[in-house]
Write an enzyme that holds these catalytic residues in place. Sequence first.
Site, PDB file in Angstrom:
ATOM      1  CB  THR A 174      -0.941   0.003   1.225  1.00  0.00           C
ATOM      2  OG1 THR A 174      -1.756  -1.161   1.159  1.00  0.00           O
ATOM      3  CG2 THR A 174      -1.854   1.221   1.249  1.00  0.00           C
ATOM      4  CG  PHE A 176       0.475   4.605   3.634  1.00  0.00           C
ATOM      5  CD1 PHE A 176      -0.716   4.526   4.360  1.00  0.00           C
ATOM      6  CD2 PHE A 176       1.148   3.427   3.339  1.00  0.00           C
ATOM      7  CE1 PHE A 176      -1.209   3.298   4.770  1.00  0.00           C
ATOM      8  CE2 PHE A 176       0.648   2.190   3.735  1.00  0.00           C
ATOM      9  CZ  PHE A 176      -0.529   2.125   4.460  1.00  0.00           C
TER      10      PHE A 176
END
Length: 306
Positions: A174, A176
Site C-alpha cells: 500500500t 501512503f
Amino acid sequence: MPRIAYFGPQGTFTEQAARALAHPDRDELVAADTVSAAVAAVRTGEADAACVPVENSVEGAVPATMDALATGEPVVAVAETVLPVRFSVLVRPGTRPAEIRTVTSHPHALAQVHDWLATHLPHAATVAATSTAAAAVAVRRGEYDAAVTAPVAVEHYPLDVLATNIADVADAATRFLLVRRPGSLPEPTGSDRTSIVAVTPDRVGALAEMLAELALRGINLTRIESRPTKERLGEYRFFLDLIGHVAEERVGDALAALRRRCLHVRFLGSYPTAERISTAVPAYAVDTEFRQAAEWLTAVRHGETG
Ligand SMILES: O=C(O)C(=O)Cc1ccccc1
C-alpha cells in the site's frame, strides 16, 4: 513539536506508514478516526501534516482519500511511503474458530483476505469497519467476533492472534502520502512523482487530449483513476500521478496545458518516490531542450532567424 495526524486509531497500517515518514524525535503522532478527519486536522491547523493511505497493489485506490484531497481547502503531498501489507485475524481470548459468526475490518483488508475467509470461516458474515484497528476495538468491545488487522494491532489491543499472514495475494503493498497545507515544495530529487486532479470538459476526445498533452512531453503516467464529482451524473474527476517534478520544464509545461484544457486542475504535490524508479525522459523532453527551444523562440520574436 510538529504534529502528524494519521488515519487511526493506534495499530492501523497508516500509523506504521506515519512512523516511517515522521522524524522519530521531532514529530508527534496523533490518531484521527477517519481519513477525512486526518486531512481536516491539517486544514484547521490542528496538525501540521496528515498521513493517509492512497492506493493498494491489490484493491486499488482508497476512495476516502481521493475525496478528501480533491475537495475542500487545498493540501499537497510532500512525501510518500510504500508498505508491505500482511494481515492477522484477532479474536477475544478463548474464542474458537467455530464460534466466529462475524468478521470485521476496513473494506480493503476484507477484500484482500476474501479467499482465506471463504476457506477458514465460511459461515462468518463480514462487516465493514472504519479501519483495521477500529475493527480490533469493536471485537474487544464484543460487537463482532473477529477482526482482520495489521500484525502490530495485537500489541495495542488485548486480543489473541487466531491466524496471521492470511493475504490472498502475497507481497501486497500500500502507498501512503504525507500531506500538508500548501507552502514550499520539496526540492526535485531526480526520482519524483507529481499528483494532480483534473476535471475534463464533456466533449469528444477530452480525456485522450489530456493524455496526449502528457505523452507528447515524454511524461510517464503511473496512475489514472476517476471519481464522480458528485455534482452531476457522468461528470468525473481524474486523478493522475506522473513521473517528474513540477519544477521540471516538461511537467510544468504539461500542467499549464492541462490548465488551459480542463474545467479545473488541482495540484496535489510533487514529492520524491518511495522507491527509486526509472525516470528516463526522451531526449526531446529534457529541461535543456525546453530551455533552448524557449531561447530560440525569443530570438525569433526579436527578429533573429535562429
Ligand atoms: O485500516 C487501516 O489499518 C489502514 O491504514 C487502511 C488500510 C487498510 C487495508 C490495507 C492498507 C491500509
